[in-house]
Structure formats: structure tokens, C-alpha cells
Design an enzyme around this catalytic site. Structure first.
Site, short mmCIF file in Angstrom:
data_model
loop_
_atom_site.label_atom_id
_atom_site.label_comp_id
_atom_site.label_asym_id
_atom_site.label_seq_id
_atom_site.Cartn_x
_atom_site.Cartn_y
_atom_site.Cartn_z
N THR A 15 -0.84 -9.05 13.11
CA THR A 15 -0.20 -9.91 12.02
C THR A 15 -0.95 -9.42 10.70
O THR A 15 -0.73 -10.32 9.78
CB THR A 15 -0.83 -11.24 12.38
OG1 THR A 15 -2.55 -11.43 12.25
CG2 THR A 15 -0.41 -11.85 13.61
N GLY B 62 -0.68 -8.32 7.28
CA GLY B 62 0.51 -8.51 6.15
C GLY B 62 1.58 -9.74 6.43
O GLY B 62 2.38 -9.59 5.55
N THR B 63 1.27 -10.51 7.41
CA THR B 63 2.33 -11.63 7.52
C THR B 63 2.78 -12.39 6.17
O THR B 63 3.62 -12.66 5.81
CB THR B 63 1.76 -12.54 8.77
OG1 THR B 63 0.37 -13.18 8.41
CG2 THR B 63 2.21 -11.68 9.89
N GLY B 64 1.41 -13.02 5.52
CA GLY B 64 1.58 -13.61 4.25
C GLY B 64 2.36 -13.00 3.30
O GLY B 64 3.31 -13.54 2.60
N CYS B 65 2.05 -11.49 3.09
CA CYS B 65 2.92 -10.70 1.96
C CYS B 65 4.17 -10.84 2.51
O CYS B 65 5.26 -11.04 1.46
CB CYS B 65 2.12 -9.54 1.81
SG CYS B 65 0.15 -9.37 1.58
#
Length: 272
Positions: free
Chosen positions: A204, A206-209
Site C-alpha cells: 500500500t 503511496g496510497t495517500g498520495c
């Protein structure tokens, strides 16, 4: 073609930061541009070092974009130091940037800090009030709101506290909670829920980006806010479901899975 700018840190491993943002923009059929705030030496399991770009150079990169091309939406990610925050905040105000989506990045997926803990006050004072959409995950929302989050009601309380800091809307993301991945959008009056089944994967990175960049791209394409968030949720869920087992730690999501399978959605790159 719509143009979207990301102002954030880089990730040399390609899964998060500027690199994830540009991939997300491309997957949505918008033209991506970038302002690098910090150079981050990281991979899927640790951050080796961070070198911040000078506030002057941050400002000049933004000037270069807005004196020539402009932007239909802006995503702001990692801002590691108060000086970086001030430089970016000043330019957002100077250029009256549209559709500002701010992801208050504090930690890498592996837990390594990406923001100086002493920067929270500057973030609250200068950056948060400029957001059309602020997208904290639960640990970030806890830091900003100053409360512990253990339930959906706690998420709502944090959203209310953060909204009073001046942002137009706040999206508290529930990826760090248990059960389904439930995100709550609060506009100062109503809450809107966005839920997806939790996917059992460690990959997961880089999910926030990716999520915040997808929201910015959708806003640039003219989608109403709730639809922009809903489609971004679907996009990041697909990217996680087909995440790539690359590296020794938390592998990256698959930014182009849907694109590889089906091509661009009709009209997605031609909205005016």
C-alpha cells in the site's frame, strides 16, 4: 487538456510522492506538472535521508508553472519544514490556485517521519486554511485535531475540529482502522461516507498520495466534489487490489491497472 500541479516530495522508488502523483494524473487523462519540495531517498521499507529544496527554489518552481501554463487543480503533499510550508502557502495565495487538495503527509508507509514534528502549528496556521479538501489519514488527523481516534464517531469529531481550522472540507481516511476502509467527508454541515472492502495486502505504499492526486485530477476535470472523491476512492481501491509485489517492504499500488485493461474512460481527457 486539463493541467494539474503537484507540490510535494519525491520518492526515488517510484511508489509515492511526486512520482505517484504524476502517474495518477496520467491515468486520469490530465497533464501533470510538479514542484519538488524535498528529495527523499526511500524505498519500500525505509527512508534513508531527506534533503529539502530551499524555499526560494520552491517559489521559483511555482512561478515557472504559473507564469506560463497555470493549473486547473493543485495537489499539495509532503511539506517537511515550516519554511517549506510558508513558501508554498504564500504562492497558493499569490496565484489564487484553484481546487487545492492538501494531503498533510507526516509519515511514510513504513512509519518513518516525513514532517518535522515541530511543524504542526505552522501546518495548522498557514496551510490547512488554504485547502478545498484536506485528506488526513487517522494518525495525521489525530495529530492535527489533538485527539485519539478509535471509532467512526471519533473520526467525525476529528473532522469537526479540523474543519474549524479553516479548510473547506476535510476527508478523514479510515485506512488505518479495522473493518471496511471507511472515509468520511465533512463540509461543515454534512458527513458523506465512502466505503470499500478492506484488501488484505501489505503493498500500500503511496496510497495517500495517489488518493489525493486522484481527487485533484477529478476536480480539474469538472466533477462535483462528492463525485470527485467517490471516483478517486474507486481508483485507489483498484490500485490497491492489484498492487505490485515489488521490493522488500510495502510495495507500490498499480496506478495504471484500469488503464491497461480498458483504456481511458470516454471523455476523461477532453473535458473543457
Amino acid at each position: 487538456m486539463k493541467k494539474v500541479l503537484t507540490i510535494a516530495g519525491s520518492d526515488c522508488s517510484g511508489g509515492a510522492g511526486i512520482q505517484a502523483d504524476l502517474k495518477t494524473f496520467s491515468a486520469h487523462g490530465v497533464f501533470g506538472m510538479s514542484v519538488i519540495v524535498s528529495v527523499v531517498a526511500e524505498n519500500t521499507f525505509r527512508v534513508l535521508d531527506i534533503q529539502d529544496v530551499t524555499p526560494e527554489m520552491i517559489g521559483k518552481q511555482i512561478d515557472a508553472v504559473f507564469e506560463d501554463m497555470g493549473a486547473d487543480a493543485v495537489k499539495v503533499g509532503m511539506l517537511s519544514q515550516p519554511a517549506c510550508m510558508q513558501a508554498v502557502a504564500d504562492k497558493i495565495r499569490q496565484y489564487h490556485m484553484p481546487h487545492v487538495v492538501i494531503d498533510p503527509v507526516m509519515y511514510a508507509k513504513n512509519g518513518c517521519p516525513l514532517m518535522d514534528p515541530g511543524s504542526i502549528d505552522k501546518l495548522i496556521q498557514e496551510v490547512i486554511p488554504l485547502a478545498q479538501v484536506l485528506t488526513p489519514n487517522i494518525p495525521e488527523a489525530e495529530k492535527i485535531a489533538g485527539i485519539s481516534i478509535h471509532s467512526v464517531e471519533d473520526m467525525k469529531q476529528a473532522a469537526r475540529i479540523i474543519h474549524k481550522m479553516g479548510c473547506q472540507t476535510v476527508l478523514v481516511k479510515g485506512g488505518h482502522a479495522q473493518g471496511d476502509a471507511l472515509d468520511l467527508l465533512f463540509d461543515g454541515e454534512e458527513f458523506y461516507s465512502f466505503s470499500a472492502p478492506r484488501i488484505d495486502t501489505k503493498n500500500t505504499h503511496g496510497t495517500g498520495c495517489t488518493y489525493s492526486s486522484a481527487i485533484a485530477a477529478n476536480l480539474a476535470l469538472g466533477l462535483p466534489l462528492q463525485e470527485a472523491v467517490g471516483q478517486a476512492k474507486e481508483y485507489v481501491t483498484t490500485a490497491i487490489r492489484h498492487a505490485l509485489p515489488i521490493g522488500k517492504g510495502n510495495g507500490p499500488t498499480h496506478h495504471f491497472y484500469d488503464l491497461y485493461q480498458h483504456g481511458l474512460k470516454k471523455g476523461s481527457a477532453t473535458h473543457e
